[in-house]
Every structure is written in structure tokens, then in C-alpha cells.
Design an enzyme around this catalytic site. Structure first.
Site, mmCIF file in Angstrom:
data_model
loop_
_atom_site.group_PDB
_atom_site.id
_atom_site.type_symbol
_atom_site.label_atom_id
_atom_site.label_comp_id
_atom_site.label_asym_id
_atom_site.label_seq_id
_atom_site.Cartn_x
_atom_site.Cartn_y
_atom_site.Cartn_z
ATOM 1 N N SER A 115 3.569 -4.391 -5.744
ATOM 2 C CA SER A 115 4.313 -3.132 -5.588
ATOM 3 C C SER A 115 4.889 -3.107 -4.178
ATOM 4 O O SER A 115 4.381 -2.426 -3.301
ATOM 5 C CB SER A 115 3.397 -1.939 -5.849
ATOM 6 N N LEU A 123 -1.032 2.500 -4.244
ATOM 7 C CA LEU A 123 -2.188 3.394 -4.063
ATOM 8 C C LEU A 123 -2.566 4.075 -5.377
ATOM 9 O O LEU A 123 -3.749 4.193 -5.704
ATOM 10 C CB LEU A 123 -1.876 4.461 -3.011
ATOM 11 N N HIS A 160 -6.618 35.257 -3.238
ATOM 12 C CA HIS A 160 -7.948 34.789 -2.838
ATOM 13 C C HIS A 160 -8.860 34.729 -4.068
ATOM 14 O O HIS A 160 -8.859 35.659 -4.856
ATOM 15 C CB HIS A 160 -8.571 35.737 -1.818
ATOM 16 N N ILE A 177 3.063 3.482 -5.228
ATOM 17 C CA ILE A 177 2.697 2.874 -6.516
ATOM 18 C C ILE A 177 1.403 2.073 -6.384
ATOM 19 O O ILE A 177 0.504 2.177 -7.225
ATOM 20 C CB ILE A 177 3.868 2.016 -7.053
ATOM 21 N N SER A 183 0.830 -1.212 0.000
ATOM 22 C CA SER A 183 0.000 0.000 0.000
ATOM 23 C C SER A 183 0.863 1.261 0.000
ATOM 24 O O SER A 183 0.513 2.267 0.604
ATOM 25 C CB SER A 183 -0.953 0.006 1.206
ATOM 26 N N GLY A 184 1.997 1.184 -0.694
ATOM 27 C CA GLY A 184 2.842 2.376 -0.842
ATOM 28 C C GLY A 184 2.345 3.238 -1.990
ATOM 29 O O GLY A 184 1.217 3.067 -2.485
HETATM 30 C C1 LIG Z 1 4.791 3.487 -11.177
HETATM 31 C C2 LIG Z 1 5.812 4.467 -10.675
HETATM 32 C C3 LIG Z 1 5.438 5.760 -10.415
HETATM 33 C C4 LIG Z 1 6.375 6.673 -9.960
HETATM 34 N N1 LIG Z 1 5.957 7.940 -9.715
HETATM 35 C C5 LIG Z 1 6.847 8.837 -9.262
HETATM 36 C C6 LIG Z 1 6.443 10.177 -9.038
HETATM 37 O O1 LIG Z 1 5.287 10.543 -9.253
HETATM 38 N N2 LIG Z 1 7.376 11.059 -8.603
HETATM 39 C C7 LIG Z 1 8.672 10.674 -8.353
HETATM 40 O O2 LIG Z 1 9.485 11.515 -7.948
HETATM 41 N N3 LIG Z 1 9.086 9.412 -8.565
HETATM 42 C C8 LIG Z 1 8.207 8.494 -9.020
HETATM 43 N N4 LIG Z 1 8.628 7.224 -9.270
HETATM 44 C C9 LIG Z 1 10.050 6.889 -9.020
HETATM 45 C C10 LIG Z 1 10.926 7.379 -10.182
HETATM 46 O O3 LIG Z 1 10.461 6.820 -11.373
HETATM 47 C C11 LIG Z 1 12.383 7.009 -9.947
HETATM 48 O O4 LIG Z 1 12.795 7.470 -8.681
HETATM 49 C C12 LIG Z 1 13.272 7.631 -11.005
HETATM 50 O O5 LIG Z 1 12.917 7.188 -12.289
HETATM 51 C C13 LIG Z 1 14.750 7.292 -10.742
HETATM 52 O O6 LIG Z 1 15.539 7.886 -11.738
HETATM 53 P P1 LIG Z 1 16.941 7.281 -12.158
HETATM 54 O O7 LIG Z 1 17.468 8.189 -13.207
HETATM 55 O O8 LIG Z 1 17.748 7.005 -10.970
HETATM 56 O O9 LIG Z 1 16.621 5.850 -12.794
HETATM 57 P P2 LIG Z 1 15.632 5.368 -13.937
HETATM 58 O O10 LIG Z 1 14.547 6.312 -14.180
HETATM 59 O O11 LIG Z 1 15.268 3.955 -13.598
HETATM 60 O O12 LIG Z 1 16.526 5.374 -15.246
HETATM 61 C C14 LIG Z 1 17.590 4.492 -15.422
HETATM 62 C C15 LIG Z 1 17.848 4.358 -16.913
HETATM 63 O O13 LIG Z 1 19.095 3.701 -17.112
HETATM 64 C C16 LIG Z 1 18.960 2.731 -18.134
HETATM 65 N N5 LIG Z 1 19.999 1.734 -17.911
HETATM 66 C C17 LIG Z 1 20.135 0.889 -16.873
HETATM 67 N N6 LIG Z 1 21.284 0.176 -16.994
HETATM 68 C C18 LIG Z 1 21.870 0.579 -18.140
HETATM 69 C C19 LIG Z 1 23.069 0.260 -18.811
HETATM 70 N N7 LIG Z 1 23.917 -0.622 -18.292
HETATM 71 N N8 LIG Z 1 23.351 0.881 -19.975
HETATM 72 C C20 LIG Z 1 22.503 1.807 -20.493
HETATM 73 N N9 LIG Z 1 21.353 2.169 -19.898
HETATM 74 C C21 LIG Z 1 21.053 1.567 -18.731
HETATM 75 C C22 LIG Z 1 17.547 2.215 -17.960
HETATM 76 O O14 LIG Z 1 17.101 1.589 -19.157
HETATM 77 C C23 LIG Z 1 16.815 3.518 -17.661
HETATM 78 O O15 LIG Z 1 16.433 4.151 -18.846
HETATM 79 C C24 LIG Z 1 7.720 6.288 -9.753
HETATM 80 C C25 LIG Z 1 8.118 4.984 -10.031
HETATM 81 C C26 LIG Z 1 7.183 4.074 -10.487
HETATM 82 C C27 LIG Z 1 7.637 2.680 -10.785
#
Ligand SMILES: Cc1cc2nc3c(=O)[nH]c(=O)nc-3n(C[C@H](O)[C@H](O)[C@H](O)COP(=O)(O)OP(=O)(O)OC[C@H]3O[C@@H](n4cnc5c(N)ncnc54)[C@H](O)[C@@H]3O)c2cc1C
Length: 475
Positions: free
Chosen positions: A279, A196, A454, A194, A191-192
Site C-alpha cells: 500500500s 494501517l 452531556h 490503507i 504505513s499510510g
Molecule cells: C482500501 C481503500 C480504502 C479507502 N478508504 C477511504 C475512506 O475511508 N474514505 C475516503 O474518503 N476514501 C477512501 N479511499 C479512497 C477512495 O476510494 C477514492 O478516493 C475514491 O474512490 C475516488 O473516487 P473516484 O470516483 O475518483 O474513482 P473510483 O472510485 O476509482 O471510481 C472510478 C470508476 O471508474 C471506472 N472506470 C475507469 N475507467 C473507465 C472507463 N474507461 N470506462 C468506464 N468506467 C471506467 C472504474 O471501474 C471505477 O468504477 C480508500 C481507498 C482504498 C483503496
């Protein structure tokens, strides 16, 4: 023949592509490698956030909220609709086009900032004099070298032991965003945020949604008052919750999925659903990165070990976002990306973990920054609190959404704001004022003395700040 760069970023999610753009702005020759593919096999940068996270979930939340308004609330405004229908495939198609607009926007931004983009998997090959060699395996193979490497490879959904994702019946966030028709019965484990958000989307469209949670309480990271108010609202909407459950088996052999679990009373029960969203958290992703080639250190949970400045154990190798410690949030990843690019340039990049906002985009929305009341009590901090309900806010009444409140927590002696907690309409937008105030170490009285438009929902923020001093004007 390798291609030489100052900075190579592995991963093009919010952490990676933002780090690449900031490094390019600072004058570096930058490459960004990302392996995400769209349905035609082309590049789809933006990571989890753009492809299967923040952006598509908000698109589906918006569509399903419109539907719920049309079905249940338009009548209050004198609008009658006959024969209301939901075309799920059109909704999912719209979501896909929103995602594509964002993928294309990121490709444009990389180009505009002269970042060289490589579509494929990046992996460490070896350390070389003055830097690192990185292999790119994609449509074409490339070898890149750089003095600085920023790893931003993100995270993947955690599966339940013994219940691998098939994305047909047992769904991660990926499958949950691609359901083609409203399931009659949907189970959600966790119930985190995602759970919710996804549960809300399909509940609004007519699914009977049951959320199973291992923890004994609801949203334990949020302020207790906010969690209580939100649970009341979600339950009234029809979401069913069970807390303190222990899952023993997930069986997807038959028509649907049968989840066997011990409930909070210890009774063995089953839940039969058509689809099950799991999730229960996310795990750091270093698949294919080949950290062993250079001795990059991971911890026991698979996270890349970094210090407060996102430095790894290797000189010139940095890591940001979901693949390192800290909250798994897109804006945290972005801030770390900017800070690392600035540190590489010899500047003093900084991320203030104490003012990172948290948002859940349900209805009511939930947002907070700073410490909760239970944390302040545990830390022995003397505090004052003030709360103002949206029921007493004119704009909320006009909107027809008066659920929830804004709550301020301020230091008992200095009046400095220690936390702001909102449950209600547009909490995701309202929280920004609190973040700015806390960054500037404002007192509750500072907010109380600022002129707010307002009628606006932000007046509830001002009134909650006034409530800290027991002098609300409209309640
Ligand atoms: C359903 C859902 C809803 C979410 N909603 C929110 C929200 O509303 N607000 C919020 O702040 N966060 C939200 N999040 C969390 C958020 O998506 C992540 O915190 C964020 O995407 C992290 O960013 P990042 O750049 O660290 O990694 P990611 O976004 O995971 O990006 C990593 C990228 O690296 C690529 N990659 C990995 N390994 C390699 C490699 N070896 N070579 C080349 N490419 C590679 C992957 O393909 C990917 O494109 C949500 C997550 C989910 C699952």
C-alpha cells in the site's frame, strides 16, 4: 447511430455517479458509463470506494473490532464468552453483501434521477461539432455524443517495482479485502491510511503484522502530536513498525513472501511473511480512456491536467476525483463532481480544499481538518493551541475507550480556528463539527460557548476549544 446526451460521465465511482446525479437534478439529459463488474459479470457501480475501498474496508474493520472487543474487552463489562471463534469466510461474505447493497443503491439512485447507465468501458472516439463522441464497449457496443464529458476514472494501486500484484501472496487493496483465512504472518509495505486499516483488521484477528515504511517518521501528514499518540497506541496493540526502510527485493517464489530491505541503520535484513500487502500509494487510471483521440492532456504522473475548476485543456471536458490532482478521498471526488455539474449549469460550484477532512478508521480513529502545528510553524503563523484528553471525558470512560485527545489550533490574534486534530474514539464523526466551524470561519471561543450534549464525546471538542483560552472545566 449515436445516442445524444447533454452530459456523459465516464466512471461511476463517488466522483462520477454523484456528478451524474447532480447534473440530472439540474435538468440535463445525462449518461453514466462504468465498467466495474460484480462476480457474476453484472454492473457494480461505486468504483474503488464501494467495491475495494472505503466501504469494504470499513465492513472488515467493524467485524474485526467486534471480535477484538469480544476477545479482550467484554470481560470488563461482566460478559463471559466461551469458545469464541472467528469465521473469516462469513466475515468476508458479510462484507460482500454490504458492497452489493451499495452497488444496488447506486443503480437505484441513477434510475431514480433518470440517468442512463451504460455498463462497459467508455473511451473517447473523436471530437464532433459541438461536443465529443464516446464509444462504450460492454455487453453491447454503443456510441454516445455529448457537449460535456466528465471524466471520473479514478485510480489503481501502485505496485512495487519487480513485485507485481498476484492477489494471492502479493496483495493490493483488492486482495487484502479478500483474504480467506487469517495469515500467521502478514507484511504491509506503507504505513499510510490503507496499510494501517488493513494491518489493523488482520492484527485483530490474530495475524502477526509488520509494517515497513520508507519514510523516517510515522504519518508525516498528520499533526505530530496525533501521530505520536497513535503510534504509541498501535504499538501497544501489537502492530510492529520499521521506519526508514529501503526495499531491495520481494521474493514470492517459495511458500510465502520474503522481503529484503535495508533498515534505518543501513543493515541488510529480511522479513518472511505468508502474505504481503503493498500500500504505497495509487496511480491515476486512464487505461482504455483513449485520451489521445481528442488530445486530452495528462501530466508526467498520468493525472489528467485540470485547473482549479476541474476544467481540462479541452472545451467541455472536465475531470474529477482520483484521476486529477488533490487528495485521493471519496468525499473530495464527490464535492468536485457536484461543483462541475453546477458549473456546467452556469452556477458557481465550489470546493474548499482547506476544509476537506482526513480520516483513518483505525482504533483509535484519527481525523483532522485544516493545518497541523508543524505546518503553522513552517508558515510562520502565530497560533494558540488547546488540547483535551478523552481520559477526562465521562462518555469515553463509560465506553471504555479513553485513548487520545482533541487538539485545537487557533490564530493567536483573531482566535479563528486553523486546524482541529483528533485521535480517539469516533474521531471520524467528531471531526464534522470542526469542518462546519471552519467553513463558517468560527473562532475557538465560538465552539467553547456552544452547548454540547452531556455525556458525549463531543464535549471533548468543546473542552479542547476552551483549552485554547486555558480554561478547561473538566481537566
Ligand atoms: C482500501 C481503500 C480504502 C479507502 N478508504 C477511504 C475512506 O475511508 N474514505 C475516503 O474518503 N476514501 C477512501 N479511499 C479512497 C477512495 O476510494 C477514492 O478516493 C475514491 O474512490 C475516488 O473516487 P473516484 O470516483 O475518483 O474513482 P473510483 O472510485 O476509482 O471510481 C472510478 C470508476 O471508474 C471506472 N472506470 C475507469 N475507467 C473507465 C472507463 N474507461 N470506462 C468506464 N468506467 C471506467 C472504474 O471501474 C471505477 O468504477 C480508500 C481507498 C482504498 C483503496
Amino acid at each position: 447511430m449515436s445516442k445524444q446526451f447533454d452530459v456523459v460521465v465516464i466512471g461511476g465511482g463517488p466522483g462520477g455517479y454523484i456528478a451524474a446525479i447532480r447534473a440530472a437534478q439540474l435538468g440535463f439529459n445525462v449518461a453514466c458509463i462504468d465498467e466495474w463488474k460484480n462476480d457474476k459479470g453484472g454492473p457494480a457501480p461505486g468504483g474503488t470506494c464501494t467495491n475495494v475501498g472505503c466501504i469494504p474496508s470499513k465492513a472488515l474493520l467493524q467485524s474485526s473490532e467486534h471480535y477484538e472487543h469480544a476477545a479482550h474487552h467484554f470481560g470488563d463489562h461482566g460478559i463471559t464468552l466461551n469458545d469464541l471463534k472467528m469465521d473469516v469466510s462469513k466475515m468476508v461474505g458479510r462484507k460482500n453483501s454490504v458492497v452489493k447493497q451499495n452497488n444496488d443503491g447506486i443503480l437505484y439512485l441513477l434510475k431514480k434521477n433518470k440517468v442512463s447507465f451504460f455498463h462497459g468501458r467508455g473511451s473517447f472516439a473523436k471530437a464532433v461539432e459541438g461536443g465529443y463522441e464516446i464509444n462504450v464497449a460492454g455487453a453491447a457496443s454503443e456510441v454516445l455524443t455529448a457537449k460535456h464529458v466528465i471524466v471520473a476514472t479514478g485510480s489503481n494501486a501502485r505496485a512495487l517495482p519487480g513485485a507485481a500484484f498476484d492477489e494471492e501472496k502479493i496483495l493490493s487493496n483488492d486482495g487484502a479485502l479478500r483474504i480467506g483465512a487469517v495469515p500467521a504472518r502478514l507484511g504491509v509495505i506503507g504505513s499510510g491510511v490503507i496499510g494501517l486499516e488493513m494491518g489493523s483488521v488482520w492484527r485483530r484477528l490474530g495475524a502477526e503484522v509488520t509494517i515497513l515504511e520508507a519514510m523516517p517518521g510515522f504519518l508525516t501528514a498528520a499533526d505530530e502530536g496525533v501521530a505520536k499518540e497513535a503510534l504509541k497506541a498501535f504499538t501497544k496493540q501489537g502492530l510492529k513498525f520499521e521506519f526508514g526502510v529501503k526495499i531491495s527485493k520481494v521474493d514470492a517464489e517459495g511458500e510465502g513472501v520474503v522481503v529484503s530491505y535495508a533498515n534505518a541503520k543501513g543493515e541488510e535484513v529480511t522479513l518472511a511473511v505468508d502474505k504481503l500487502i503493498v500500500s504505497i500509494g495509487r496511480v491515476a487510471n486512464t487505461i482504455g480512456l483513449n485520451p489521445e483521440a481528442v488530445g486530452l492532456q495528462l501530466d508526467e504522473r498520468g493525472l489528467i491536467v485540470v485547473d482549479a475548476e476541474c476544467k481540462t485543456n479541452l472545451p467541455g471536458v472536465w475531470a474529477v476525483g482520483d484521476v486529477v490532482r488533490g487528495p485521493m478521498l471519496a468525499h473530495k471526488a464527490e464535492e468536485e463532481g457536484v461543483a462541475v455539474a453546477e458549473r456546467i449549469a452556469g452556477q458557481h460550484g465550489h470546493v474548499n480544499f482547506a476544509t476537506i477532512p482526513w480520516v483513518i478508521y483505525t482504533s483509535p480513529e484519527i481525523a483532522w481538518v485544516g493545518r497541523t502545528e508543524q505546518q503553522l510553524k513552517a508558515d510562520g503563523v502565530a497560533y494558540k493551541s488547546g488540547q483535551f484528553p478523552f481520559l477526562a471525558n465521562g462518555r469515553a470512560r463509560a465506553l471504555g475507550d479513553t485513548t487520545g485527545f482533541v487538539k485545537f489550533l487557533a490564530d493567536a490574534t483573531t482566535d479563528e480556528i486553523l486546524g482541529v486534530h483528533i485521535v480517539g474514539p469516533m474521531a471520524s464523526e467528531l471531526i464534522s463539527e470542526a469542518v462546519v466551524a471552519m467553513e463558517f470561519k468560527a473562532s475557538a471561543e465560538d465552539i467553547a460557548r456552544i452547548c454540547h450534549a452531556h455525556p458525549s464525546l463531543s464535549e471533548a471538542t468543546k473542552e479542547a476549544a476552551l483549552a485554547v483560552d486555558k480554561r478547561t472545566l473538566n481537566f
